[in-house]
Motif scaffolding. Structure first.
Motif, PDB file in Angstrom:
ATOM      1  N   MET A  33      78.220  53.905   7.885  1.00  0.00           N
ATOM      2  CA  MET A  33      77.756  53.375   6.611  1.00  0.00           C
ATOM      3  C   MET A  33      76.880  54.420   5.951  1.00  0.00           C
ATOM      4  N   ALA A  34      76.770  54.305   4.648  1.00  0.00           N
ATOM      5  CA  ALA A  34      75.855  55.175   3.919  1.00  0.00           C
ATOM      6  C   ALA A  34      74.424  54.819   4.308  1.00  0.00           C
ATOM      7  N   ASN A  35      73.574  55.805   4.423  1.00  0.00           N
ATOM      8  CA  ASN A  35      72.172  55.586   4.751  1.00  0.00           C
ATOM      9  C   ASN A  35      71.415  55.331   3.448  1.00  0.00           C
ATOM     10  N   VAL A  36      71.411  54.048   3.026  1.00  0.00           N
ATOM     11  CA  VAL A  36      70.747  53.676   1.776  1.00  0.00           C
ATOM     12  C   VAL A  36      69.649  52.658   2.063  1.00  0.00           C
ATOM     13  N   GLN A  37      68.682  52.607   1.187  1.00  0.00           N
ATOM     14  CA  GLN A  37      67.509  51.764   1.392  1.00  0.00           C
ATOM     15  C   GLN A  37      67.848  50.273   1.446  1.00  0.00           C
ATOM     16  N   SER A  38      68.935  49.863   0.797  1.00  0.00           N
ATOM     17  CA  SER A  38      69.271  48.444   0.728  1.00  0.00           C
ATOM     18  C   SER A  38      69.990  47.925   1.969  1.00  0.00           C
ATOM     19  N   ASN A  39      70.272  48.779   2.961  1.00  0.00           N
ATOM     20  CA  ASN A  39      70.907  48.313   4.197  1.00  0.00           C
ATOM     21  C   ASN A  39      70.042  47.247   4.866  1.00  0.00           C
ATOM     22  N   CYS A  40      70.676  46.392   5.631  1.00  0.00           N
ATOM     23  CA  CYS A  40      70.005  45.244   6.252  1.00  0.00           C
ATOM     24  C   CYS A  40      69.867  45.447   7.763  1.00  0.00           C
ATOM     25  N   PRO A  41      68.644  45.357   8.322  1.00  0.00           N
ATOM     26  CA  PRO A  41      68.508  45.416   9.780  1.00  0.00           C
ATOM     27  C   PRO A  41      69.068  44.135  10.399  1.00  0.00           C
ATOM     28  N   VAL A  42      69.814  44.297  11.489  1.00  0.00           N
ATOM     29  CA  VAL A  42      70.489  43.168  12.141  1.00  0.00           C
ATOM     30  C   VAL A  42      70.266  43.256  13.643  1.00  0.00           C
ATOM     31  N   VAL A  43      70.069  42.098  14.278  1.00  0.00           N
ATOM     32  CA  VAL A  43      70.007  42.013  15.733  1.00  0.00           C
ATOM     33  C   VAL A  43      71.194  41.178  16.189  1.00  0.00           C
ATOM     34  N   LEU A  44      72.065  41.776  17.013  1.00  0.00           N
ATOM     35  CA  LEU A  44      73.229  41.084  17.555  1.00  0.00           C
ATOM     36  C   LEU A  44      72.896  40.592  18.955  1.00  0.00           C
ATOM     37  N   GLN A  45      73.203  39.333  19.234  1.00  0.00           N
ATOM     38  CA  GLN A  45      72.959  38.771  20.561  1.00  0.00           C
ATOM     39  C   GLN A  45      74.275  38.261  21.138  1.00  0.00           C
ATOM     40  N   GLU A  46      74.502  38.599  22.405  1.00  0.00           N
ATOM     41  CA  GLU A  46      75.675  38.124  23.137  1.00  0.00           C
ATOM     42  C   GLU A  46      75.185  37.468  24.421  1.00  0.00           C
ATOM     43  N   PHE A  47      75.792  36.356  24.776  1.00  0.00           N
ATOM     44  CA  PHE A  47      75.388  35.626  25.975  1.00  0.00           C
ATOM     45  C   PHE A  47      76.529  35.594  26.974  1.00  0.00           C
ATOM     46  N   ASP A  48      76.172  35.632  28.250  1.00  0.00           N
ATOM     47  CA  ASP A  48      77.149  35.628  29.332  1.00  0.00           C
ATOM     48  C   ASP A  48      76.966  34.355  30.153  1.00  0.00           C
ATOM     49  N   HIS A  49      77.803  34.181  31.148  1.00  0.00           N
ATOM     50  CA  HIS A  49      77.728  33.020  32.024  1.00  0.00           C
ATOM     51  C   HIS A  49      76.428  33.027  32.833  1.00  0.00           C
ATOM     52  N   GLY A 107      63.166  39.811   5.559  1.00  0.00           N
ATOM     53  CA  GLY A 107      62.358  40.971   5.212  1.00  0.00           C
ATOM     54  C   GLY A 107      62.484  42.049   6.273  1.00  0.00           C
ATOM     55  N   PRO A 108      61.946  43.238   6.010  1.00  0.00           N
ATOM     56  CA  PRO A 108      62.097  44.374   6.932  1.00  0.00           C
ATOM     57  C   PRO A 108      61.607  44.091   8.357  1.00  0.00           C
ATOM     58  N   THR A 109      60.606  43.239   8.516  1.00  0.00           N
ATOM     59  CA  THR A 109      60.097  42.951   9.859  1.00  0.00           C
ATOM     60  C   THR A 109      60.745  41.707  10.480  1.00  0.00           C
ATOM     61  N   LYS A 110      61.585  41.014   9.720  1.00  0.00           N
ATOM     62  CA  LYS A 110      62.299  39.825  10.223  1.00  0.00           C
ATOM     63  C   LYS A 110      63.791  40.001   9.939  1.00  0.00           C
ATOM     64  N   PRO A 111      64.492  40.750  10.828  1.00  0.00           N
ATOM     65  CA  PRO A 111      65.898  41.089  10.579  1.00  0.00           C
ATOM     66  C   PRO A 111      66.821  39.873  10.685  1.00  0.00           C
ATOM     67  N   LEU A 112      68.029  40.057  10.223  1.00  0.00           N
ATOM     68  CA  LEU A 112      69.085  39.067  10.374  1.00  0.00           C
ATOM     69  C   LEU A 112      69.402  38.941  11.857  1.00  0.00           C
ATOM     70  N   MET A 113      69.457  37.714  12.375  1.00  0.00           N
ATOM     71  CA  MET A 113      69.757  37.480  13.792  1.00  0.00           C
ATOM     72  C   MET A 113      71.130  36.821  13.889  1.00  0.00           C
ATOM     73  N   LEU A 114      72.076  37.488  14.577  1.00  0.00           N
ATOM     74  CA  LEU A 114      73.432  36.975  14.730  1.00  0.00           C
ATOM     75  C   LEU A 114      73.745  36.736  16.199  1.00  0.00           C
ATOM     76  N   ILE A 115      74.420  35.620  16.492  1.00  0.00           N
ATOM     77  CA  ILE A 115      74.841  35.294  17.859  1.00  0.00           C
ATOM     78  C   ILE A 115      76.359  35.367  17.918  1.00  0.00           C
ATOM     79  N   MET A 116      76.867  36.119  18.897  1.00  0.00           N
ATOM     80  CA  MET A 116      78.313  36.292  19.040  1.00  0.00           C
ATOM     81  C   MET A 116      78.983  34.989  19.443  1.00  0.00           C
ATOM     82  N   ILE A 117      80.111  34.712  18.804  1.00  0.00           N
ATOM     83  CA  ILE A 117      80.938  33.568  19.167  1.00  0.00           C
ATOM     84  C   ILE A 117      81.936  34.066  20.206  1.00  0.00           C
TER      85      ILE A 117
END
Length: 131
Positions: A33-49, A107-117
């Motif tokens: 991706m382009a390194n631009v200021q408007s990019n969104c920080p994201v945390v991806l979470q995956e869970f196992d058995h 906001g910058p200190t509270k990123p988008l939190m995604l959980i893998m399906i």
């Protein structure tokens, strides 16, 4: 198609162009991706058995089969459009899978939190082994 020949400590890549290369046959694909200021920080979470054995027997000691690593967390940078997602939205991330929004971007200190399906694959992108 490019063949990556070297990865530098700072993350820079070197490669050679293969003009007649087969994109579909490539084992690994690179996205950027382009390194631009408007990019969104994201945390991806995956869970196992929680347990490593599919079926526990009567004489099995439950503690012997407790999975020590049941969650993988990956911090990534996402496209600016991800800031519009709302809690419980479902989105497909290219070459990663489907995710549900656990917490929207606040906001910058509270990123988008995604959980893998889960999709039934035995090995996930975060390296968790599955069953």
């Amino acid at each position: 198609v490019f063949k990556i020949t070297k990865i530098h400590d700072n993350g820079d890549l070197e490669g050679e162009h293969i003009p007649n290369g087969n994109f579909r046959a490539a084992k690994k694909k690179l996205s950027w991706m382009a390194n631009v200021q408007s990019n969104c920080p994201v945390v991806l979470q995956e869970f196992d058995h929680l347990v490593t054995k599919a079926k526990m027997e009567d004489d099995d000691n439950f503690e012997d089969f407790v999975n020590p690593t049941t969650m993988a967390t990956t911090e990534v940078i996402g496209d600016a459009a991800l800031v519009t997602l709302k809690e419980h939205d479902i989105i497909q991330l290219e070459r990663r899978g489907y995710y549900r929004v656990d917490k929207p971007y606040m906001g910058p200190t509270k990123p988008l939190m995604l959980i893998m399906i889960p999709d039934g694959k035995s090995k996930t992108m975060g390296g968790l082994e599955g069953k």
